[in-house]
Structure formats: C-alpha cells, structure tokens
Design an enzyme around this catalytic site. Structure first.
Site, PDB file in Angstrom:
ATOM      1  N   ASP A 137     -24.782  15.327  25.188  1.00  0.00           N
ATOM      2  CA  ASP A 137     -24.500  15.161  23.767  1.00  0.00           C
ATOM      3  C   ASP A 137     -23.103  14.554  23.634  1.00  0.00           C
ATOM      4  O   ASP A 137     -22.094  15.254  23.586  1.00  0.00           O
ATOM      5  CB  ASP A 137     -24.594  16.511  23.039  1.00  0.00           C
ATOM      6  CG  ASP A 137     -24.738  16.319  21.533  1.00  0.00           C
ATOM      7  OD1 ASP A 137     -24.519  15.191  21.050  1.00  0.00           O
ATOM      8  OD2 ASP A 137     -25.076  17.300  20.844  1.00  0.00           O
ATOM      9  N   ALA A 138     -23.074  13.230  23.620  1.00  0.00           N
ATOM     10  CA  ALA A 138     -21.799  12.504  23.577  1.00  0.00           C
ATOM     11  C   ALA A 138     -21.645  11.722  22.275  1.00  0.00           C
ATOM     12  O   ALA A 138     -20.536  11.341  21.922  1.00  0.00           O
ATOM     13  CB  ALA A 138     -21.709  11.549  24.759  1.00  0.00           C
ATOM     14  N   LYS A 139     -22.754  11.479  21.603  1.00  0.00           N
ATOM     15  CA  LYS A 139     -22.770  10.785  20.294  1.00  0.00           C
ATOM     16  C   LYS A 139     -21.905   9.536  20.294  1.00  0.00           C
ATOM     17  O   LYS A 139     -21.078   9.334  19.406  1.00  0.00           O
ATOM     18  CB  LYS A 139     -22.346  11.730  19.176  1.00  0.00           C
ATOM     19  CG  LYS A 139     -23.324  12.863  18.972  1.00  0.00           C
ATOM     20  CD  LYS A 139     -23.101  13.574  17.671  1.00  0.00           C
ATOM     21  CE  LYS A 139     -23.918  14.847  17.589  1.00  0.00           C
ATOM     22  NZ  LYS A 139     -23.515  15.883  18.580  1.00  0.00           N
ATOM     23  N   ARG A 140     -22.115   8.682  21.291  1.00  0.00           N
ATOM     24  CA  ARG A 140     -21.311   7.469  21.364  1.00  0.00           C
ATOM     25  C   ARG A 140     -21.884   6.389  20.462  1.00  0.00           C
ATOM     26  O   ARG A 140     -23.100   6.341  20.212  1.00  0.00           O
ATOM     27  CB  ARG A 140     -21.240   6.961  22.819  1.00  0.00           C
ATOM     28  CG  ARG A 140     -20.601   7.956  23.768  1.00  0.00           C
ATOM     29  CD  ARG A 140     -19.189   8.340  23.324  1.00  0.00           C
ATOM     30  NE  ARG A 140     -18.883   9.729  23.659  1.00  0.00           N
ATOM     31  CZ  ARG A 140     -18.155  10.127  24.690  1.00  0.00           C
ATOM     32  NH1 ARG A 140     -17.634   9.251  25.497  1.00  0.00           N
ATOM     33  NH2 ARG A 140     -17.929  11.394  24.888  1.00  0.00           N
TER      34      ARG A 140
END
Ligand SMILES: O=c1ccn([C@@H]2O[C@H](COP(=O)(O)O)[C@@H](O)[C@H]2O)c(=O)[nH]1
Length: 283
Positions: A100-103
C-alpha cells in the site's frame, strides 16, 4: 523464465488465493500507538518485532497481506529494510503481498515506481501495489505494463474510505460521469477478457454505505475501512451489490490491536474471515 514467457497473471493467483484461503486482506500498519500498546518502543527494534510477529501469525492463512509503506518509510532506510524482509517472508509463507504505497506521478516517474514495486529483481518486489490515478489514468501506463510482464496486480484508487475523498472522486468529469466512474471504466477496459479475474483492481471503501457506481470491472475490489474506520463485513453486500464476490475486504487496526499475542491475532483474523464468509454467502 525467458523474457518472452509471461508470468501467471495476478488476477488468477488472487482468485486462487481467495478461493482457498478466503478473501480477507490483513494490513500491516505499525502505528506508534500500536507499538506502544504491544509494549514495544517506537523505534526500529519495535518496528522489526511488530512486523515479524504479524507476518509469522498471519501470512500462512490469509489471501493478502497489505503492508502500509508509510509506517516503514517513517524510519528511513532501516524501516525500508524491515519492509523488504517482511515482503519476502510473507510471500514465502504463501500470502500475496499488496504494497500500500498509493503512488501517482507523471508517467516517466511512474516508471520508476513500477520498477520499485513490480520488477522481479527489485528488493521491494511485491505481488501488487496501490496507485493513485488522479494525475490521469494514462499516467499509470508504466505500472500497468510492468504488472503484465511480472504477473503482478495494480490497485487503483476509485472511491476511498475517507469522507474527504468524495469531493474529488464524486465530482463530475467533462463526459458527465463521476471521476471515480471514469477511472472504473478504464479499469474495466484493462481487464476486458481476463479470466478468471483481471489484474487491475479498484480501491473502494467498505465505509461508503452504497458505492453508487458500476463496479463491474472484472477485477478485484479492495475494500478498506473495516474495523477501526467503522465498517463491518455485514456492510459489504450493501456497498458492493452483485460485485461482492470480487471483494477483498481489508482490516488493519481491527486485527492488529489484538497483538502481540499470536493466538489472539490469529483468532481475530479468523473472526473477520468468518464474518466476511457469512456476509458474502447471504448476499
Ligand atoms: O481508501 C482507502 C485506501 C487505503 N486505506 C488504507 O488501508 C488501511 C486501513 O487501516 P485500518 O486500520 O483498517 O483503518 C490503512 O493503511 C490505509 O492507509 C484506507 O484506509 N482507505
């Protein structure tokens, strides 16, 4: 594998994991407050102990483990080293790892994020990653392409679980549909013809009450917001309707607060998994 061979797609691997382990995703979110509640210091040793405990307790029994990158980045390079180890160990124990890095960035920079999380020789190689499409869905192309090459998944934010998301995601695009629906339509295009499930997933909060969009994207629907944010597994049919069979419900603090006792962590995850099974079966 030769460069011309393609890896088994993430969607197929995820469907198998959901069918054999159940669809639950447990998040690894080492909040400072949780480290304290577990009797650990808010330092690298505490982070390492917390993460190792969660992976050992849960990775052999849930479909997906979702480390929240932010809580590891907080500790700089030593936190990233803990994350790298956790990813490798969780994958060895059979869990699919969703980073879960939401880049989200312009395409050329997205290429570097794709190499970081989705290229097999990267230290942070994961089965899937979360991305934000709000620089335009096309900006995600490097990640979508790298995911196909590596047999990975990409989970795209559509309708997030936080109340603030609606002012952006529910606003209407030039074509007259909501931005969230526009993004979901792109995801459906990416997943067209995929069997048994596409590898491009949508993030849709379990907290929404009713999604109010067409979720028929032939891909997985990650549903965060269960537990600490107030949603329950019983909410899933109302939010997801006929798409509920493709939902991967996600819980972090709701499980993690039961640690550090390994049996209690496992019991909590099993309880959520049971509640999800009951809710989906009754839908
Ligand atoms: O819409 C979204 C997208 C991602 N998240 C992430 O999921 C977990 C939720 O943690 P809980 O402790 O279960 O509330 C966290 O990592 C978020 O960043 C989300 O909540 N909503």
């Amino acid at each position: 594998m030769s460069p011309l061979e393609t890896a088994e797609p993430f969607g197929a691997r995820l469907r198998h994991a959901m069918d054999t382990r159940g669809p639950l995703c447990v998040g690894i979110d080492p909040h400072a407050s949780l480290l304290t509640a577990w009797g650990l210091n808010d330092d690298i040793a505490g982070l390492e102990r917390f993460t190792r405990t969660v992976v050992e307790a849960i990775a052999d029994r849930v479909a997906v483990l979702k480390p929240q990158s932010a809580f590891f980045e907080r500790f700089g390079s030593r936190g990233i080293a803990v994350l790298e180890k956790a990813v490798a160990e969780a994958r060895s124990a059979g869990a699919l790892v969703l980073m879960d890095a939401k880049r989200g960035d312009i395409g050329s920079t997205m290429g570097a994020y794709a190499e970081t999380f989705l290229r097999k020789d990267s230290p942070l190689f994961s089965d899937a990653v979360t991305v934000s499409p709000y620089l335009g869905f096309g900006s995600l192309r490097p990640a979508l392409d790298q995911a196909v090459i590596s047999g990975c998944g990409v989970f795209v934010l559509a309708l997030t679980s936080n109340p603030e998301g609606a002012e952006v995601q529910r606003s209407t695009s030039a074509g007259g549909v909501s931005l969230a629906q526009l993004m979901l339509n792109h995801m459906a295009d990416e997943n067209a013809d995929a069997e048994p499930l596409g590898s491009v997933g949508a993030v849709v909060g379990a907290t929404l009450g009713e999604a109010g969009v067409d979720l028929d994207i032939n891909g997985p629907l990650l549903a965060p917001g269960i537990g600490a944010q107030g949603a329950t597994p019983a909410d899933l049919p109302g939010v997801f309707g006929s798409a509920v069979g493709n939902v991967v419900p996600s819980v972090s603090r709701g499980v993690l607060r039961h640690g550090p006792d390994v049996a209690a962590l496992r019991e909590s995850a099993a309880r959520f998994a049971d509640e999800v099974r009951t809710a989906v079966a009754g839908a």
